[in-house]
Design an enzyme around this catalytic site. Structure first.
Site, short mmCIF file in Angstrom:
data_model
loop_
_atom_site.label_atom_id
_atom_site.label_comp_id
_atom_site.label_asym_id
_atom_site.label_seq_id
_atom_site.Cartn_x
_atom_site.Cartn_y
_atom_site.Cartn_z
N GLU A 167 48.90 4.25 22.70
CA GLU A 167 49.11 5.50 23.42
C GLU A 167 48.86 6.72 22.53
O GLU A 167 48.29 7.71 22.97
CB GLU A 167 50.53 5.54 24.01
CG GLU A 167 50.82 4.44 25.02
CD GLU A 167 49.78 4.35 26.12
OE1 GLU A 167 49.16 5.39 26.45
OE2 GLU A 167 49.58 3.26 26.65
N HIS A 268 40.29 -0.90 32.26
CA HIS A 268 41.00 -1.92 31.49
C HIS A 268 40.30 -3.28 31.54
O HIS A 268 40.51 -4.12 30.66
CB HIS A 268 42.44 -2.09 32.01
CG HIS A 268 43.33 -0.92 31.72
ND1 HIS A 268 43.47 0.13 32.60
CD2 HIS A 268 44.12 -0.64 30.66
CE1 HIS A 268 44.31 1.01 32.09
NE2 HIS A 268 44.73 0.57 30.92
#
Length: 442
Positions: A167, A268
């Site tokens: 992140e 993803h």
């Protein structure tokens, strides 16, 4: 500090045993000496780079960070819980986030001479205990945010340190190439975040690239789930295979590129392709992942040759250009996953979904998609549906890395796609009601 509620449309935008908690064999005094040496080496490295560029020496300091506790609400940033130099709180998530951000900042500072995500020492804000049973972690443009998981499928998202590094790396990407979070550029955004996440994990374990397991999110699933991790950079598509959550759908070669409208164009799913390329390059270049191929990937990211909408071939060409004596090894790594550096390859257009009323939630850190359909005539949701699909969505609305995206499809109409942070109250309620009636993995 003003709090903000990300559950509304007014919100502002964008292993298993953490290794940094292990006691050093030589005790705290040796640890303090090691820390002093590392910081001195980092500062000298930055000064040397500035001098080589003709600039004055640069003073480098470790960025300030604050871990907040959202208290199971969606109000950000929450209550300050721990900062630099403060002792452990006993709250596992708070302390994991604190240790993780220190380790992440240290890696970027010492190995890449980058101070914080913006390169200028910006304070870093993190929030834990976000939402109730929240199965996600994300960067919203201001905050690193971590849910506690539902305790059924997912553990807390602060548990694997590479989740936090992933992140934080999204924030680095935003401040450098700012890769658009859609299609191939979005898959690159995800992949580069995985690259630095794996680099951190290997760095903490003291591993060379050849020794790494290349697993991302190891320990994020509950023990009852048949999974090794969330993703496997060395073998995309093999990280998990469970009766409830399904099989890992990632792909690792352009021959298998997934064309889809879900998950911002499969960011993803298709990130497995550049992930595999990096793993191959790291082994070919040798040394540590961060000091070898990681340095090359970073130099490409900040070198000015990667546009926001870069596809795989464009980014591959930038890594080859940044690789120096390892250029051919990096080129070959990309070729092995079906990407020819510099040669554009565009998949066919994706078909539009259709159905009665279909609500799909895709993306998130896990990259999973869930969907449910209801009959418009018998659902009793007619009024809510009208409000939800009629709600305008800003044309310049940008999805944030690892936040969910909701797609509402009514038969005969174009799908309405809304990033999580821009959901209206009616859209959020419609999604809750439909998905609660029964979801299926897609």
């Amino acid at each position: 500090m003003t709090s903000r509620d990300t559950s509304s449309a007014t919100a502002h935008r964008c292993t298993f045993i953490p290794p940094w908690l292990a006691e050093r064999v030589d005790g705290p005094e040796a640890a303090e000496r090691d820390e002093a040496v590392r910081r001195l080496r980092a500062q000298r490295g930055v000064e040397a780079r500035a001098s080589a560029a003709g600039g004055p020496p640069v003073a480098v300091a470790t960025p300030v960070w604050t871990v907040h506790d959202a208290g199971s609400t969606t109000s950000l940033p929450g209550t300050p819980a721990r900062g630099p130099g403060e002792p452990a709180t006993g709250d596992v998530a708070v302390d994991e986030a604190a240790d993780g951000i220190e380790a992440t900042l240290q890696m970027f500072l010492e190995d890449l001479a980058r101070s914080s995500h913006d390169g200028a020492g910006a304070p870093v804000s993190l929030t834990v205990h976000y939402g109730s049973d929240y199965n996600n972690a994300f960067w919203d443009g201001t905050q690193l945010v971590f849910g506690d998981g539902d305790g059924r499928v997912f553990e807390r998202f602060t548990k694997p340190v590479d989740v936090l590094a992933h992140e934080f790396s999204h924030a680095v990407i935003e401040h450098t190439a700012d890769l658009t979070y859609s299609g191939q550029s979005g898959a690159l955004n995800e992949s580069v975040a995985d690259v630095f996440a794996s680099c951190l994990k290997q760095r903490l374990l003291g591993q060379q690239a050849a020794d790494g397991d290349w697993l991302i999110g190891q320990g994020i699933f509950m023990p009852s789930v048949q999974a090794r991790a969330l993703r496997d950079m060395a073998a995309p598509g093999t990280a998990y295979d469970d009766p409830e959550v399904g099989a890992d759908p990632q792909v690792g070669h352009m021959d298998d590129y997934v064309v889809t409208t879900a998950d911002n164009g499969g960011v993803h799913l298709n990130s497995g392709i550049p992930n595999k390329a990096f793993q191959l390059a790291a082994l070919a270049v040798g040394g540590t992942a961060i000091g070898g191929a990681g340095r090359i990937w970073y130099d490409a990211l900040v070198g000015g040759d990667v546009p926001r909408g870069a596809n795989f071939a464009t980014f591959a060409a930038a890594t080859v250009a940044a690789a120096g004596e390892h250029a051919e090894a990096v080129r070959e790594a990309w070729r092995q996953v079906g990407v020819e550096p510099g040669r554009r390859s565009v998949p066919a257009s994706a078909p539009q979904p259709a159905g009665r009323l279909r609500v799909e939630r895709s993306g998130g850190f896990a990259g999973r998609s869930e969907a449910a359909e209801v009959d418009l005539e018998t659902s009793g949701l007619g009024a809510l549906v009208s409000q939800a699909v009629a709600a305008p969505v800003a044309k310049d609305a940008r999805p944030h890395p690892d936040m969910f995206v909701y797609t509402f499809t009514v038969e005969g109409r174009e799908p309405v796609r809304v990033p999580e942070h821009l959901l209206t109250a009616s859209q959020a309620e419609l999604a809750r009601q439909v998905l609660r009636r029964g979801t299926s993995e897609i």
